[in-house]
Design an enzyme around this catalytic site. Structure first.
Site, short mmCIF file in Angstrom:
data_model
loop_
_atom_site.label_atom_id
_atom_site.label_comp_id
_atom_site.label_asym_id
_atom_site.label_seq_id
_atom_site.Cartn_x
_atom_site.Cartn_y
_atom_site.Cartn_z
CG HIS A 184 2.31 0.33 4.22
ND1 HIS A 184 2.45 -0.66 5.22
CD2 HIS A 184 1.17 0.94 4.16
CE1 HIS A 184 0.84 -0.45 5.85
NE2 HIS A 184 0.33 0.33 5.07
CG HIS B 197 -3.47 6.94 2.95
ND1 HIS B 197 -3.77 6.96 4.32
CD2 HIS B 197 -3.03 5.94 2.88
CE1 HIS B 197 -3.70 5.79 4.57
NE2 HIS B 197 -3.28 4.89 4.00
CG ASP C 192 -2.07 -0.88 1.28
OD1 ASP C 192 -1.94 -1.74 0.31
OD2 ASP C 192 -2.84 -0.95 2.31
CG ASP C 193 0.11 3.77 2.37
OD1 ASP C 193 -0.93 3.60 2.05
OD2 ASP C 193 0.58 4.07 3.34
CG HIS D 114 -4.50 2.57 -0.81
ND1 HIS D 114 -5.41 1.98 0.07
CD2 HIS D 114 -3.40 3.12 0.28
CE1 HIS D 114 -4.88 1.92 1.35
NE2 HIS D 114 -3.82 2.72 1.42
#
Length: 538
Positions: free
Chosen positions: A475, A388, A334-335, A384
């Site tokens: 991540h 965020h 993620d991210d 995603h």
């Protein structure tokens, strides 16, 4: 018992467009011998192949398979079968040395009606080498995967094929019935016990049986199995498991080439394999309609001037594994993308691992190259959100705008919308679920990598808690997380796991827009009522 003899007249059409495996020298053989039609995948016109290898400190596994763009179901079955064999090999590794497993595929037949593949696996561990092979058949029009038994008219024909093989062993190799191996010996012994008349009666009744079961050849209700039915053909394949006909090929003479281990045929000499010929006239009486089509395809009688009918249109990463049959795990990141993403992609490539990247739309323009590489190398891109934000604190319209903006950014780089969404922090509610048009993917293994920033702790947590069907959260914006991945891959690979994407592990057709999924384990495939995720930075 029938006696067969070698026919040296090769079919002219067999030479048109099909190549033979090197090392077969029938002219030098005094004993009955068959030239098998087996074409290496890299020598078939119009067909591309993929070769992959994973080398670790405990093993080497490699495999080569054709890219069958026109037959995704066949491609999935082929890759899943090879993955099953790999898992079995890794789960049985000895304590020392560096054992190796090499798998390959050859073409047995190819036409617009039927495709035949031969799957081989060679395993070595010190001085202990093993080899196994089996055939896989595909009905093109029906898009059906079929076992070798589908090539035969009925089980009586399968029984008779074993008797043909037994006849060669007895008459040409002087092998007594009681010394014949496996099912060939069982069938021959039963025929000898019953006498020629009894054997003929059993064949005529269509009720033969491996292992001597007098009620054989039935579907459980006393009726003969219908080998034109895939399920009943599969049942027959189970009943005849271990038969040399599992590794059946057609001969260049138009008959059958039945492979047996040289060690099982005393007097065969110094050869790697014994290929026994069932002559064309004998084979003619045994084949089903599919078998006839397969034989014509093997001899090149309807493909001589055509490229391979099912090749092309398939990337090297297509053909999803069937995770209901395998130990699969979905690694998710993620991210990103970020400055460590390319290094992560290099690491994943060493294990032929697929992963899912839940990217932020705001970073796509800053790091377009990693996204392009993800798509090209078979990884999956998920949404995603743009930057965020907590979707649970937004209106339905705001959620839709955010998701669509990120979808569009990804599509501009890769050409495709992300198939799934991961809400930041795992935070969602009914408004979010109603607003989105993609499935919502959470996780069942949270490595807490954003919190610990401890490479050892991250890998240890992933290895300890991952089970078949797990969705594992990392991540890729943290260097400590990326450095943990080699140990994660090595450890799970050693246990026989396969690394797949989120849609692979759940099954793309099983995912529903607005529904929440955490893992693909049977007892927890989805969380219909959950409003919130598992927390954490994500």
């Amino acid at each position: 018992m029938a006696v067969t003899s070698l026919r040296r007249n090769l079919s002219v059409s067999a030479a048109l467009g099909l190549l033979l495996v090197p090392g077969c020298h029938a002219a030098d053989q005094a004993l009955p011998y068959a030239e098998a039609v087996r074409t290496p995948v890299d020598e078939m016109p119009g067909l591309e192949s993929e070769t992959l290898s994973v080398t670790t400190d405990h093993s080497v596994v490699s495999y080569r398979y054709p890219l069958l763009g026109g037959a995704p179901a066949l491609m999935t079955e082929l890759r899943t079968s090879m993955a099953e064999r790999q898992t079995a090999f890794l789960e049985e590794l000895p304590g020392g040395g560096t054992p190796e497993l090499h798998q390959d595929v050859a073409l047995l037949a190819a036409s617009s009606e039927v495709v035949g593949l031969r799957l081989t696996a060679t395993a070595s561990a010190g001085t202990n080498d093993t080899f196994d092979a089996r055939s896989l058949w595909y009905d093109v029009a029906g898009e059906r995967i079929l076992p070798w038994t589908s090539l035969f008219r009925d089980e009586a024909a399968i029984e008779q094929a074993h008797l043909e093989v037994a006849g060669i062993l007895e008459d040409s190799y002087r092998l007594p019935v009681q010394e014949m191996p496996g099912l060939v010996g069982e069938v021959a012994a039963r025929a000898a016990q019953n006498g020629e008349e009894g054997a003929d009666t059993a064949a005529a009744d269509g009720a033969p049986s491996p292992g001597g079961d007098p009620d054989g050849g039935s579907d459980g209700g006393g009726d003969p199995l219908d080998l034109a039915d895939p399920e009943q053909a599969a049942e027959a394949a189970e009943r005849w498991a271990g038969s040399p006909l599992e590794d059946l090929a057609f001969s260049t003479a138009g008959g059958l080439a039945v492979r047996m281990e040289a060690a099982d045929v005393p007097g065969a000499g110094s050869v790697d394999e014994v290929l026994l010929p069932v002559e064309p006239g004998e084979a003619e009486e045994l084949l089903s309609e599919l078998g006839y089509h397969a034989r014509e395809a093997a001899l090149g009688r309807n493909t001589a001037d055509e490229d391979f009918p099912l090749g092309g249109g398939l990337s090297a990463r297509a053909g999803a594994l069937d995770c209901e049959r395998l130990k699969c795990v979905a690694l998710t990141f993620d991210d990103g993308p970020g400055e460590h993403t390319d290094e992560l992609l290099d690491i994943l490539a060493e294990y032929d691992a697929r992963a899912t990247f839940y990217v932020l739309g705001s970073l796509v323009g800053e790091f377009p190259e990693p996204l392009e590489r993800m798509a090209a190398e078979g990884h999956e891109l998920g949404n995603h959100t743009w930057k965020h934000d907590d979707l649970a604190g937004m209106s339905g319209e705001a959620v839709r705008r955010d998701i669509e903006r990120t979808n569009q950014a990804v599509k501009e780089v890769t050409g495709s919308d992300p198939p799934t969404i991961r809400p930041p922090y795992g935070s969602l509610n009914g408004t979010v679920r109603e607003a989105v048009e993609q499935p919502l993917i959470l996780w069942d293994v949270d490595t807490l990598d954003w919190q610990s920033r401890d490479t050892g702790a991250i890998s240890e947590h992933a290895l300890e808690h991952s089970v078949p069907g797990s969705v594992v959260l990392f991540h890729d914006i943290h260097e400590t997380s990326v450095r943990a991945i080699p140990d994660v891959l090595s450890g799970l690979h050693r246990e026989g796991y396969h690394f797949v994407t989120v849609t692979d592990i759940f099954g793309a057709d099983a995912l529903t827009a607005g529904k929440v999924y955490t893992d693909a384990q049977p007892a927890g495939q989805d969380d219909e009522d959950g409003e919130d995720g598992d927390g954490g930075e994500d």
